[in-house]
Write a protein that holds these residues in place. Sequence first.
Motif, PDB file in Angstrom:
ATOM      1  N   HIS A 194       0.783  -1.234   0.000  1.00 57.02           N
ATOM      2  CA  HIS A 194       0.000   0.000   0.000  1.00 57.02           C
ATOM      3  C   HIS A 194       0.815   1.283   0.000  1.00 57.02           C
ATOM      4  O   HIS A 194       0.239   2.365  -0.110  1.00 57.02           O
ATOM      5  N   CYS A 195       2.116   1.191   0.188  1.00 57.67           N
ATOM      6  CA  CYS A 195       2.875   2.441   0.300  1.00 57.67           C
ATOM      7  C   CYS A 195       4.273   2.347  -0.317  1.00 57.67           C
ATOM      8  O   CYS A 195       5.234   2.897   0.211  1.00 57.67           O
ATOM      9  N   GLN A 196       4.325   1.672  -1.443  1.00 61.88           N
ATOM     10  CA  GLN A 196       5.603   1.417  -2.128  1.00 61.88           C
ATOM     11  C   GLN A 196       6.353   2.678  -2.545  1.00 61.88           C
ATOM     12  O   GLN A 196       7.554   2.634  -2.767  1.00 61.88           O
ATOM     13  N   GLU A 197       5.599   3.792  -2.708  1.00 60.09           N
ATOM     14  CA  GLU A 197       6.232   5.007  -3.225  1.00 60.09           C
ATOM     15  C   GLU A 197       6.900   5.836  -2.136  1.00 60.09           C
ATOM     16  O   GLU A 197       7.582   6.815  -2.424  1.00 60.09           O
ATOM     17  N   ALA A 198       6.682   5.444  -0.887  1.00 62.45           N
ATOM     18  CA  ALA A 198       7.361   6.154   0.199  1.00 62.45           C
ATOM     19  C   ALA A 198       8.869   5.952   0.057  1.00 62.45           C
ATOM     20  O   ALA A 198       9.316   5.117  -0.740  1.00 62.45           O
ATOM     21  N   SER A 199       9.645   6.749   0.799  1.00 64.32           N
ATOM     22  CA  SER A 199      11.101   6.581   0.723  1.00 64.32           C
ATOM     23  C   SER A 199      11.620   5.662   1.824  1.00 64.32           C
ATOM     24  O   SER A 199      12.376   4.733   1.556  1.00 64.32           O
ATOM     25  N   TYR A 200      11.190   5.965   3.050  1.00 64.42           N
ATOM     26  CA  TYR A 200      11.687   5.181   4.184  1.00 64.42           C
ATOM     27  C   TYR A 200      10.542   4.793   5.102  1.00 64.42           C
ATOM     28  O   TYR A 200       9.494   5.440   5.100  1.00 64.42           O
ATOM     29  N   ALA A 201      10.776   3.747   5.891  1.00 60.75           N
ATOM     30  CA  ALA A 201       9.842   3.396   6.944  1.00 60.75           C
ATOM     31  C   ALA A 201      10.633   3.136   8.216  1.00 60.75           C
ATOM     32  O   ALA A 201      11.824   2.831   8.168  1.00 60.75           O
ATOM     33  N   MET A 202       9.942   3.301   9.321  1.00 59.88           N
ATOM     34  CA  MET A 202      10.567   2.993  10.597  1.00 59.88           C
ATOM     35  C   MET A 202       9.603   2.132  11.386  1.00 59.88           C
ATOM     36  O   MET A 202       8.420   2.430  11.485  1.00 59.88           O
TER      37      MET A 202
END
Length: 361
Positions: A194-202
């Motif tokens: 659902h959020c592949q276009e984000a850059s980073y995740a924490m």
Amino acid sequence: MHPLTWISDARKHKSSAQHHTARYSLTYMCRIYFAMLKSSYWRFVKFFIVAGVLTLFVNILLKKKAPRKTTPSPLSQELYKVISPESYKYVFNQASACKDRTPFLVLMVPVAPSDGLSRAAIRKTWGAPGLMPNVDILTLFYVGLPEEGHHSHIQQDLERESREHGDIIQMDFQDHYQNLTIKTMMIMNWLATHCQEASYAMKVDTDIFVNVFYLVNRLLVGGGSVRHEYITGSVISDGRPRRDSNSKWRLSKDVYPEDTFPPYVSGAGYVFSIDLAHRISLASRFVRPIPLEDVFVGMCLKELGIRPVYAQTFLPPRNLFEIRRLDYKRCTYATRVIVTGFKPQELVEIWGDFQKGHLAC
Ligand SMILES: *[C@@H]1O[C@H](CO)[C@@H](O)[C@H](O)[C@H]1NC(C)=O
């Protein structure tokens, strides 16, 4: 004969004799030298060929073995089922959370269904919407089913809270600390879907102080262009399974036969480039699940051949992801990404002071 002639003749003679001896011994030595060289040359050549072939073999063996030591093939259906996204259904899925936006950073917080206090504190502090005006940061909470069941008041409260804030994702596995690996894999799957276009995740726990400003400005933006195959936090590289039967984190030899853990980032909080969400999901098909979610992620990373990066500064030497409690000083906290060990109320109190003045440090 002129005496001088004799002398010179003798000299001539002498020198020629000397010359002769010198030439003779030079040839002789050269011959010995070349003979030696020849035999040792071959010995050298043989030595290098043997050494080279051995090195090559060892390399091939190690390379073949290193990335997949624990499980050489996909897990059986029965084992994979436990952490497979196909085994569970969403109760609420914030499927459009990234539809009209491209977050730079997604903060994913696993939390117990009943822990509304922590969620409220996080929404008021580091998870507050619009915290950094120029950077899109999305905070989402991830829960399983309350032990008390579908019809409990905990579930009803959760549904109300979810409607109000739109930031809770719930899946229908039993929420339990033993199931944190399931939760983490569901988080990875949600991000990849659902959020592949984000850059980073924490991935970050609820009892953590997160200095989002330092994280974004210094560690992520300050690091240059968006990274890939990147995961950072407090790296633990000498972890071992506990075998004592009364430990909460006991691992039997059946579940985890090896004596050491691969390097992994402490589960308190770790940051990764978004491509890893998909890649870790893929790797999890090859790694036998264990209840320690952070070690499990480490095992997936090993499978992928990706080394976690220790987040630290050298001058002065400090861990940016502090996995112990540090006494609160605004300027100490200003140079860390996380500090561990907060109750919701403490977090709110500290945050007020921190946000007011951290830029002046
Ligand atoms: C973990 O979740 C599964 C699936 O809901 C459940 O069967 C199991 O009992 C849970 N484990 C614990 C320790 O609650």
